[in-house]
Design an enzyme around this catalytic site. Structure first.
Site, mmCIF file in Angstrom:
data_model
loop_
_atom_site.group_PDB
_atom_site.id
_atom_site.type_symbol
_atom_site.label_atom_id
_atom_site.label_comp_id
_atom_site.label_asym_id
_atom_site.label_seq_id
_atom_site.Cartn_x
_atom_site.Cartn_y
_atom_site.Cartn_z
ATOM 1 N N GLY A 8 -26.442 10.055 -2.595
ATOM 2 C CA GLY A 8 -26.870 10.829 -3.764
ATOM 3 C C GLY A 8 -25.896 10.825 -4.926
ATOM 4 O O GLY A 8 -26.033 11.629 -5.847
ATOM 5 N N SER B 65 -27.246 5.684 -1.912
ATOM 6 C CA SER B 65 -27.489 5.216 -3.284
ATOM 7 C C SER B 65 -28.097 3.820 -3.359
ATOM 8 O O SER B 65 -27.787 3.056 -4.279
ATOM 9 C CB SER B 65 -26.197 5.300 -4.119
ATOM 10 N N HIS C 255 -28.050 12.794 10.658
ATOM 11 C CA HIS C 255 -27.767 12.552 9.240
ATOM 12 C C HIS C 255 -26.542 13.369 8.831
ATOM 13 O O HIS C 255 -26.334 14.481 9.345
ATOM 14 C CB HIS C 255 -28.990 12.948 8.402
ATOM 15 N N GLY D 49 -32.726 7.706 0.285
ATOM 16 C CA GLY D 49 -33.038 9.097 -0.013
ATOM 17 C C GLY D 49 -33.790 9.223 -1.326
ATOM 18 O O GLY D 49 -35.006 9.053 -1.392
ATOM 19 N N GLY D 50 -33.061 9.490 -2.390
ATOM 20 C CA GLY D 50 -33.663 9.779 -3.698
ATOM 21 C C GLY D 50 -34.698 8.753 -4.134
ATOM 22 O O GLY D 50 -35.770 9.111 -4.650
ATOM 23 N N ASN E 60 -36.096 8.666 3.410
ATOM 24 C CA ASN E 60 -35.780 10.007 3.891
ATOM 25 C C ASN E 60 -36.049 10.984 2.746
ATOM 26 O O ASN E 60 -35.287 11.029 1.781
ATOM 27 C CB ASN E 60 -34.304 10.044 4.320
ATOM 28 N N TRP E 61 -37.136 11.722 2.875
ATOM 29 C CA TRP E 61 -37.497 12.652 1.788
ATOM 30 C C TRP E 61 -36.637 13.913 1.796
ATOM 31 O O TRP E 61 -36.714 14.726 0.885
ATOM 32 C CB TRP E 61 -38.983 13.023 1.898
ATOM 33 N N LYS E 62 -35.842 14.116 2.850
ATOM 34 C CA LYS E 62 -35.005 15.320 2.963
ATOM 35 C C LYS E 62 -35.876 16.567 2.747
ATOM 36 O O LYS E 62 -37.016 16.583 3.200
ATOM 37 C CB LYS E 62 -33.837 15.229 1.983
ATOM 38 N N GLU F 51 -24.159 5.205 6.673
ATOM 39 C CA GLU F 51 -24.258 5.890 5.389
ATOM 40 C C GLU F 51 -22.930 6.559 5.057
ATOM 41 O O GLU F 51 -22.638 7.654 5.570
ATOM 42 C CB GLU F 51 -25.343 6.970 5.440
ATOM 43 N N GLU G 154 -25.960 15.156 6.398
ATOM 44 C CA GLU G 154 -26.270 16.504 5.907
ATOM 45 C C GLU G 154 -26.480 17.467 7.068
ATOM 46 O O GLU G 154 -26.131 18.645 6.982
ATOM 47 C CB GLU G 154 -27.483 16.442 4.966
#
Ligand code: PGA
Length: 247
Positions: free
Chosen positions: A168, A207, A92, A228-229, A8-10, A162, A94
Site C-alpha cells: 500500500g 504495490s 497476511h 491489494g489496492g 485481496n480486497w481486505k 509481501e 495485516e
C-alpha cells in the site's frame, strides 16, 4: 504451472462492488493465468454466485484453526468453503500485526484450510526495520519454516512474498531483490517439502500495479501476484491479469 493473479480486497467492498466482478469476468472470459478475488467474508457467497460459470475463483482472507465451536466472530475453513471459496489467504502481514498472528497459528490455519480442500495462500515478508537491519532472508526463512504445514503440495499451497513496507505504499523492492528472495524461498521450500516445491506458486505482493506488473512477472520464480489496492477496480486488476497471462 499456471500462474495466479490473486486479489485481496481486505476490508473493502459492499454488494454494489460486485459490479467490478461482472466487468472483470466479461473482459477476461478465459485468461491464460488463474484469476482469484478474495473479498471480505460477508461477500464470499455473493461473489461466488456472481463468478459461477466464469474463470474467476473466489477466496477468503482468514479462518479460525478449529472446525467449529464457541469462537464469536470467527469463521472456519469449512464455512469459507461452503460459501463458495477455493482459496484462503492466511498470515497476511495485516493479520500478523493487527491480531498478533504467529507462525504457529498461521500454520494451524493453513492445516485447517488444507483439511477441507482449500488452497492455502501463506503470506510472509519482512518489515522495513528488519530489512534495514539486513535480516530479510532470515525473517522470511523463519516465517516459511514456521508457517508451512508438513505435507503441503503444489496443489494445496501457494506462498505470497509481501515485504510489509511495500504494501500500500507504492514502493517495491528492486527487480533483482525480488528475484533473489523468490529464489531463496524456492530453495527453502524444497528443503521443507521436497520436489513438490518446484510446482508451488510463489506470488509477489506489495504495490503491484499495471505499470510494474510486466517487469515483475518476467522474473524467475515469480509465479503470480497478490494484489491489494489494484484489485478493487476491474480495469486495474484486469490489466494485471493480462500482464500475467502474457508472461
Ligand atoms: P497492495 O497490497 O497491492 O495494496 O500493496 C498487497 C497486499 O497486502 O496483499
Amino acid at each position: 504451472m499456471r500462474k495466479l493473479a490473486a486479489g485481496n480486497w481486505k476490508m473493502n467492498g459492499l454488494a454494489a462492488s460486485l459490479a467490478e466482478v461482472k466487468a472483470l469476468t466479461e473482459a477476461h472470459p478465459a485468461p491464460a493465468c488463474e484469476m482469484l478475488l478474495c473479498p471480505p467474508a460477508t461477500l464470499i457467497a455473493q461473489m461466488a454466485g456472481a463468478a459461477k460459470g466464469t474463470a474467476l475463483m473466489v477466496g477468503g482472507q482468514d479462518c479460525h484453526p478449529k472446525a467449529s465451536g464457541a469462537h464469536t466472530g470467527d469463521v472456519s475453513a469449512a464455512m469459507v468453503k461452503d460459501a463458495g471459496a477455493s482459496h484462503l489467504i492466511l498470515g497476511h502481514s495485516e493479520r500478523r500485526a493487527d491480531h498478533g498472528e504467529t507462525d504457529a497459528l498461521v500454520r494451524a490455519k493453513a492445516e485447517a484450510a488444507m483439511a477441507v480442500g482449500l488452497v492455502a495462500i501463506v503470506c510472509i515478508g519482512e518489515t522495513e526495520a528488519e530489512r534495514d537491519a539486513g535480516r530479510t532472508l532470515n525473517v522470511v526463512g523463519t516465517q516459511l519454516a514456521g508457517s508451512v504445514p508438513d505435507g503441503a503440495t503444489a496443489a494445496t499451497l501457494v506462498i505470497a512474498y509481501e515485504p510489509v513496507w511495500a504494501i500500500g505504499t507504492g514502493r517495491t523492492p528492486t527487480l533483482p531483490e525480488i528475484a533473489e528472495i523468490h529464489a531463496f524461498i524456492r530453495a527453502r521450500l524444497t528443503d521443507r517439502i521436497g520436489a513438490e516445491a518446484a510446482g508451488v506458486r510463489l506470488l509477489y505482493g506489495g504495490s503491484v500495479k499495471p505499470s510494474n506488473a510486466v517487469d515483475i512477472f518476467a522474473l524467475a520464480n515469480v509465479d503470480g501476484a497478490l494484489v491489494g489496492g489494484a484489485s478493487l477496480k476491474a480495469a486495474d486488476f484486469g490489466a494485471i491479469v493480462a500482464a500475467l497471462s502474457a508472461a
